[in-house]
Every structure is written in structure tokens, then in C-alpha cells.
Design an enzyme around this catalytic site. Structure first.
Site, PDB file in Angstrom:
ATOM      1  N   VAL A 231       0.860  -1.284  -0.032  1.00 38.83           N
ATOM      2  CA  VAL A 231      -0.254   0.176  -0.095  1.00 38.83           C
ATOM      3  C   VAL A 231       1.314   0.781  -0.232  1.00 38.83           C
ATOM      4  CG1 VAL A 231      -1.791   1.536   0.949  1.00 38.83           C
ATOM      5  CG2 VAL A 231      -1.979  -0.764   0.798  1.00 38.83           C
TER       6      VAL A 231
ATOM      7  N   LYS B 155      16.282  -1.926   2.678  1.00 37.53           N
ATOM      8  CA  LYS B 155      14.908  -1.855   1.645  1.00 37.53           C
ATOM      9  C   LYS B 155      15.553  -0.505   1.065  1.00 37.53           C
ATOM     10  CE  LYS B 155       9.996  -2.886   1.998  1.00 37.53           C
ATOM     11  NZ  LYS B 155       9.399  -2.822   2.694  1.00 37.53           N
TER      12      LYS B 155
ATOM     13  N   GLU C  52      -7.608   2.281   1.084  1.00 34.67           N
ATOM     14  CA  GLU C  52      -6.871   1.419  -0.047  1.00 34.67           C
ATOM     15  C   GLU C  52      -7.836   0.076  -0.974  1.00 34.67           C
ATOM     16  OE1 GLU C  52      -4.276   3.107  -2.032  1.00 34.67           O
ATOM     17  OE2 GLU C  52      -5.378   1.417  -3.218  1.00 34.67           O
TER      18      GLU C  52
ATOM     19  N   LEU D  96     -16.780 -13.514  -8.859  1.00 29.52           N
ATOM     20  CA  LEU D  96     -17.639 -15.457  -9.279  1.00 29.52           C
ATOM     21  C   LEU D  96     -17.177 -15.999  -9.740  1.00 29.52           C
ATOM     22  CD1 LEU D  96     -21.038 -13.474 -10.283  1.00 29.52           C
ATOM     23  CD2 LEU D  96     -20.575 -13.960  -8.479  1.00 29.52           C
ATOM     24  N   LYS D  97     -15.735 -16.073  -9.974  1.00 29.07           N
ATOM     25  CA  LYS D  97     -14.774 -17.433  -9.772  1.00 29.07           C
ATOM     26  C   LYS D  97     -14.503 -18.346  -8.706  1.00 29.07           C
ATOM     27  CE  LYS D  97     -10.976 -17.811 -13.166  1.00 29.07           C
ATOM     28  NZ  LYS D  97     -11.470 -19.526 -13.366  1.00 29.07           N
TER      29      LYS D  97
ATOM     30  N   CYS E 252      -4.711  -9.364   2.492  1.00 37.17           N
ATOM     31  CA  CYS E 252      -6.149  -8.520   3.225  1.00 37.17           C
ATOM     32  C   CYS E 252      -7.538  -9.511   2.840  1.00 37.17           C
ATOM     33  CB  CYS E 252      -6.563  -7.276   1.743  1.00 37.17           C
ATOM     34  SG  CYS E 252      -5.319  -5.974   1.734  1.00 37.17           S
TER      35      CYS E 252
ATOM     36  N   LYS F 181      -7.977 -11.699   6.378  1.00 38.47           N
ATOM     37  CA  LYS F 181      -7.018 -11.392   7.491  1.00 38.47           C
ATOM     38  C   LYS F 181      -8.163 -10.381   7.784  1.00 38.47           C
ATOM     39  CE  LYS F 181      -4.034  -7.307   6.956  1.00 38.47           C
ATOM     40  NZ  LYS F 181      -5.130  -5.941   7.366  1.00 38.47           N
TER      41      LYS F 181
ATOM     42  N   LYS G  64      -1.967 -15.319  -5.897  1.00 40.39           N
ATOM     43  CA  LYS G  64      -2.912 -15.561  -7.498  1.00 40.39           C
ATOM     44  C   LYS G  64      -2.029 -14.503  -8.314  1.00 40.39           C
ATOM     45  CE  LYS G  64      -4.026 -10.440  -7.213  1.00 40.39           C
ATOM     46  NZ  LYS G  64      -5.254  -9.256  -7.252  1.00 40.39           N
TER      47      LYS G  64
HETATM   48  C1  UDX Z   1      -7.978  -7.320  -2.288  1.00 36.96           C
HETATM   49  C2  UDX Z   1      -9.609  -6.420  -2.425  1.00 36.96           C
HETATM   50  O1  UDX Z   1      -9.825  -6.745  -3.956  1.00 36.96           O
HETATM   51  C3  UDX Z   1      -9.016  -5.017  -2.792  1.00 36.96           C
HETATM   52  O2  UDX Z   1     -10.268  -4.611  -2.985  1.00 36.96           O
HETATM   53  C4  UDX Z   1      -8.242  -4.974  -1.842  1.00 36.96           C
HETATM   54  O3  UDX Z   1      -7.590  -3.455  -1.601  1.00 36.96           O
HETATM   55  C5  UDX Z   1      -7.393  -5.946  -0.911  1.00 36.96           C
HETATM   56  O4  UDX Z   1      -7.543  -6.975  -0.514  1.00 36.96           O
HETATM   57  P1  UDX Z   1      -6.145  -8.624  -3.709  1.00 36.96           P
HETATM   58  O5  UDX Z   1      -6.036  -9.317  -2.001  1.00 36.96           O
HETATM   59  O6  UDX Z   1      -4.647  -7.695  -3.621  1.00 36.96           O
HETATM   60  O7  UDX Z   1      -7.015  -7.361  -3.618  1.00 36.96           O
HETATM   61  O8  UDX Z   1      -6.624  -9.388  -4.818  1.00 36.96           O
HETATM   62  P2  UDX Z   1      -7.732  -9.834  -5.113  1.00 36.96           P
HETATM   63  O9  UDX Z   1      -8.144  -9.438  -6.582  1.00 36.96           O
HETATM   64  O10 UDX Z   1      -8.848  -9.337  -4.648  1.00 36.96           O
HETATM   65  O11 UDX Z   1      -7.966 -10.958  -4.827  1.00 36.96           O
HETATM   66  C6  UDX Z   1      -7.371 -11.924  -3.485  1.00 36.96           C
HETATM   67  C7  UDX Z   1      -8.456 -13.502  -3.845  1.00 36.96           C
HETATM   68  O12 UDX Z   1      -9.687 -14.060  -3.714  1.00 36.96           O
HETATM   69  C8  UDX Z   1      -7.166 -14.785  -3.987  1.00 36.96           C
HETATM   70  O13 UDX Z   1      -6.681 -15.771  -3.193  1.00 36.96           O
HETATM   71  C9  UDX Z   1      -8.403 -14.689  -5.401  1.00 36.96           C
HETATM   72  O14 UDX Z   1      -7.457 -15.551  -6.722  1.00 36.96           O
HETATM   73  C10 UDX Z   1      -9.441 -14.812  -5.208  1.00 36.96           C
HETATM   74  N1  UDX Z   1      -9.904 -14.309  -5.650  1.00 36.96           N
HETATM   75  C11 UDX Z   1     -10.866 -13.638  -6.606  1.00 36.96           C
HETATM   76  C12 UDX Z   1     -11.354 -15.672  -6.422  1.00 36.96           C
HETATM   77  O15 UDX Z   1     -11.271 -17.288  -5.789  1.00 36.96           O
HETATM   78  N2  UDX Z   1     -12.459 -15.409  -7.112  1.00 36.96           N
HETATM   79  C13 UDX Z   1     -13.472 -14.910  -7.973  1.00 36.96           C
HETATM   80  O16 UDX Z   1     -13.881 -14.323  -8.450  1.00 36.96           O
HETATM   81  C14 UDX Z   1     -12.023 -13.503  -7.288  1.00 36.96           C
END
Ligand code: UDX
Length: 441
Positions: free
Chosen positions: A11, A35, A151, A250-251, A260, A263, A320
Site C-alpha cells: 500500500v 530495503k 486503500e 464470481l470465479k 487482505c 485478515k 493469485k
Molecule cells: C483485495 C481487494 O480486491 C482489494 O480491493 C483490497 O484493497 C485488498 O484485497 P487482493 O488481495 O490484492 O485485493 O486480490 P484480489 O484480486 O481481490 O483476490 C483476492 C483473492 O481472492 C485471491 O486469492 C483470488 O484468487 C481470490 N478470488 C478473487 C477468487 O477466488 N475468485 C474471484 O472471483 C476473485
């Protein structure tokens, strides 16, 4: 505008770099000297598409600086962003010790009226507490206004999100301070939503909890689809066409991971619990996610009941694609269980293997390519939908005695798999069963 950003995690660093890109003079502060020295040379400590390029160009244009010395950085700055971590306590609540330390550092080092902007995800009420800590510890007679500015960036597309976000939320009790923050953000061209501080703090948790709920919901639907012979991807498309539902998040897969959702969902359950509210729905979301992470293992054990001595390839380790972040990645739980069952685990990930080495069980072996990972494997598990994995040459599996793929991310088209000679199990879709007589069991 002269701005300081405290904390250079995802962030903080993305915020600092993006603010410098729109023309502000930004100093990023971190306590980790090694760092900071790397970042001064434009080396990003994290893998994030586009970040290194922007770091380098803004360092060159003398708009972006890095230091460990917050005293120096705070001295004549107008706006200070707090972007330090709020890790999870043992009971799931957010640990605020780093945020509170920054508040004390600010109080002891500001010499002019300052706006303090909290980017860190903090429980409702924390910004008022930060305001109190600063006022109590101020050494100079200056005015400090604390603003909540949560954020919403996603890892892997964080830079894109900064310039193309859906909204910037500003929670403030002081219009002048909120005007200043709105002015700072104007060049991003992202719509601003202004509200009170507590509501802004809640917007962040509620948004993450809602998205996590969507994921657990579709994962539950996917499990029912498997039992009934329906296809969750078709279901998600049909649902998403309803604009009230929307087609995103919706995946179905192996659950959410990352820094995020795991937690923040647990923290919100705690926040509700603190005011004697039992957030039952969210507790269900968390439990479903825990269960979903292990779903691939059940499928594997159905096909290969004894994993002892079997070679299992894992493709994708990060939580991811397009990130090297291993936090709360399903690969941690899955590889641990496999090793416990006596399997030999060979892992491949395009970017996160270095990070993985210090996190996963030391018995996990690493391959330098997909081809090496899957060679002579008894089964391949897909845990992250990297493009490289989605575009894998399926002929690579042909040389195997009995090719078996268990895909936690629905990387391949079912119809294509039907003619591949590979036994293929995915999430919420009918399995493709091979007629190969060498099949296990
Ligand atoms: C998330 C929020 O999207 C973001 O707005 C916030 O600031 C931080 O947390 P992030 O954790 O970076 O972001 O990734 P995100 O793309 O949201 O995916 C989170 C997890 O959900 C991943 O493990 C991803 O694989 C999973 N996911 C996401 C699914 O299993 N299915 C989906 O349809 C979308």
C-alpha cells in the site's frame, strides 16, 4: 505538494510512487535500511507490474525519495500518509502497534500544521484514537487533522488500480483537510466519496468482507454444481448478467488468499464482537474458505488414495497471478498436507518461488519450468492461474503413463480437455474422465 508516506509495503509503496507520478514531491519512509537503499536505486522490493518503471522515472525526476529518517522527512511536510501494516493478532483482531508508533513519531516531529492520512486498514474508531495520540504527544503548537482514506488496490494490478479506481473514499471531520486531500488526488481522475471517519473505516472492511462473501458463495455453489452435474462457470455468467449481482468476483476456485481478505474478514468479526454483535454470515464465509482450500486434496485422494512416494507437481504458488506474494496462499496448506501424506512435491511458479522457499515445507522441491515440474508426475495440481500455466502445451502430458490434472483455478476449457487424453478435474464443472486403462485405483 510535499508528502511523506510511512511504510513501504504494497500500500505505502504504490501510494508513494503513484502520488509522485502525478507530480507531488514524495518521501517514502521505512525502518528497513537495506530495503530503503535498494529502493533509492529504483529496485522494487515487491513484484508488481509497472511499479519499478514508475519508481525509476520519478526518482530520476527528483520527485520520489526514500529514507529511514522520519524526523527529517516529517519536518516541513504538509501531508503525512500512514501506510504501515496492521497484522493479525492471535484472536483475529488487527494489531495496531505500528500505526500507534507512527502517531507518536508524527507528534514528536511536526513543525507545521499537518494533515495525517490513514491508508492502513484500521478498525472503526482507530482514526479518532490516532488523533488523540498525536494531540497528547505533540511537542510543537501546530494543528494536526487525521483523515481516513482507505486503500482498495489489488495486488498484481495495483498501479493500474491507482489510476483507474472506482472511488477514493475520504473520511474526515474537517472540510478544509478533506479539501486538501481531494486536491492532492485530483490528477488521478477517480471519483471521490466524502463521508465521516467511522463510516470510511467501515467502508474498507465491509467492501472486503462483501467481496470475500461473493467468493465463498460461488465456491459453495460450485460444490453443489459438482454434485448435480451443473457447470459453475455457466451459472456465474448467468448470474452476473443481472446488473444487481454483477459479473465480478464470481470465479470459483480454491478460496481467497492474500494479505487482505483472510485478515480483514476475521478482523471485522472481532470488530462486531467487540460491540456484542455476532456476525454469523461472515463467520460462515471464513469457514467455507478454509474448507475450499482443501477441496483439491480430497479430489486427489479420491483418485490416488495412498500418496506415499507419489510425485505430485504443483503449478502456481502465489495467492493469485501477477504477484510474488505468498501470504495466505492455498499452496501453503496444500503442499504441507501433501508432504504429510508422504508425497514428493515438485513446485513451479513463474515469480514467487524465491519467496516460497522460506515459507513452504523444506521438503518441497522446485522446478525451473513447467515441463520439469510435471515430468513423470503422478498428478499435477494447479493452484494459481498464471497466463503461462493457462497456455501450457497439453501435449507435454502425453508422454506420461497416466496424465492426471486437478485444476483449482479452472484454467482449461472442458471441451478441449475432452480430446486431450488427460483425466481432468476442475472446480464446479463436470470431470473429464480418461478411458486410459492405466488409471489409478
Ligand atoms: C483485495 C481487494 O480486491 C482489494 O480491493 C483490497 O484493497 C485488498 O484485497 P487482493 O488481495 O490484492 O485485493 O486480490 P484480489 O484480486 O481481490 O483476490 C483476492 C483473492 O481472492 C485471491 O486469492 C483470488 O484468487 C481470490 N478470488 C478473487 C477468487 O477466488 N475468485 C474471484 O472471483 C476473485
Amino acid at each position: 505538494m510535499k508528502i511523506a508516506v510511512v511504510g513501504t509495503g504494497y500500500v505505502g509503496l504504490v501510494t508513494g510512487v503513484s502520488l509522485s507520478e502525478i507530480g507531488h514531491n514524495v518521501t517514502c519512509i521505512d525502518i528497513d535500511l537495506a530495503k530503503v537503499n535498494k529502493m533509492k536505486k529504483g529496485v522494487s522490493p515487491i513484484y508488481e507490474p509497472g511499479l519499478s518503471e514508475l519508481m525509476l522515472s520519478n526518482i530520476e525526476q527528483k520527485r520520489l525519495f526514500f529514507t529511514t529518517d522520519h524526523k527529517e522527512a516529517f519536518k516541513d511536510t504538509e501531508v503525512i500518509y500512514i501506510a504501515v501494516g496492521t497484522p493479525e493478532n492471535a484472536n483475529g483482531s488487527a494489531n495496531l502497534k505500528y500505526v500507534e508508533q507512527v502517531a507518536i513519531d508524527i507528534a514528536s516531529n511536526v513543525y507545521r500544521d499537518t494533515v495525517v492520512v490513514t491508508k492502513s486498514t484500521v478498525p472503526v474508531g482507530t482514526n479518532h484514537n490516532i488523533q488523540r495520540i498525536i494531540e497528547k504527544n505533540l511537542i510543537n503548537k501546530v494543528k494536526v487533522d487525521v483523515i481516513s482514506n482507505p486503500e482498495f488496490l489489488k495486488e498484481g494490478s495495483a498501479i493500474y488500480d491507482s489510476f483507474n479506481g472506482d472511488r477514493i473514499v475520504i473520511g474526515s471531520e474537517n472540510d478544509e483537510a478533506a479539501d486538501k486531500l481531494e486536491e492532492i488526488n485530483k490528477p488521478f481522475g477517480v471519483p471521490v466519496y466524502r463521508t465521516d471517519i467511522k463510516s470510511a473505516e467501515m467502508i474498507k472492511y465491509a467492501s472486503n468482507a462483501f467481496l470475500a462473501t461473493k467468493i465463498s458463495f460461488i465456491n459453495e455453489i460450485s460444490n453443489i454444481c459438482e454434485l448435480l452435474g451443473a457447470n459453475v462457470e455457466e451459472v456465474a455468467i448467468g448470474m452476473g448478467l443481472d446488473q444487481r449481482i454483477g459479473n465480478q468476483f464470481l470465479k470459483a476456485g480454491i478460496g481467497y488468499g492474500g494479505s487482505c481478505f483472510p485478515k480483514d474478514t476475521k478482523a471485522l468479526i472481532q470488530i462486531a464482537g467487540n460491540v456484542d454483535y455476532d456476525f454469523q454470515l461472515l463467520k460462515g464465509v471464513v469457514n467455507v474458505n478454509r474448507k475450499q482450500q482443501k477441496i483439491l486434496l480430497n479430489k486427489l485422494e479420491e483418485r490416488i488414495p495412498s500418496l506415499k512416494g507419489k510425485k505430485i507437481a504443483i503449478l502456481g504458488l502465489a495467492f493469485k497471478p501477477n504477484t510474488d506474494d505468498m501470504r495466505e496462499a492455498a499452496s501453503i496448506v496444500i503442499s504441507k498436507e501433501l508432504i504429510k501424506s508422504g508425497a514428493r512435491v515438485i513446485a513451479y511458479d513463474p515469480i514467487s518461488m524465491e519467496n516460497a522457499k522460506s515459507i513452504l515445507d523444506e521438503k518441497v522441491e522446485y522446478a525451473s519450468s513447467i515441463e520439469d515440474a510435471i515430468a513423470e508426475s503422478d498428478a499435477t495440481l494447479i493452484l494459481t492461474e498464471w497466463d503461462e500455466i493457462k497456455h501450457i502445451d497439453l501435449d507435454l502430458f502425453k508422454s506420461m503413463e497416466y496424465p492426471l490434472i486437478i485444476d483449482g483455478r479452472n484454467c482449461f476449457d472442458i471441451n478441449k480437455m475432452k480430446n486431450s487424453g488427460i483425466e481432468y478435474h476442475s472446480v464446479g464443472r463436470p470431470s473429464v474422465v480418461s478411458t486410459n486403462e492405466k488409471a489409478y485405483v
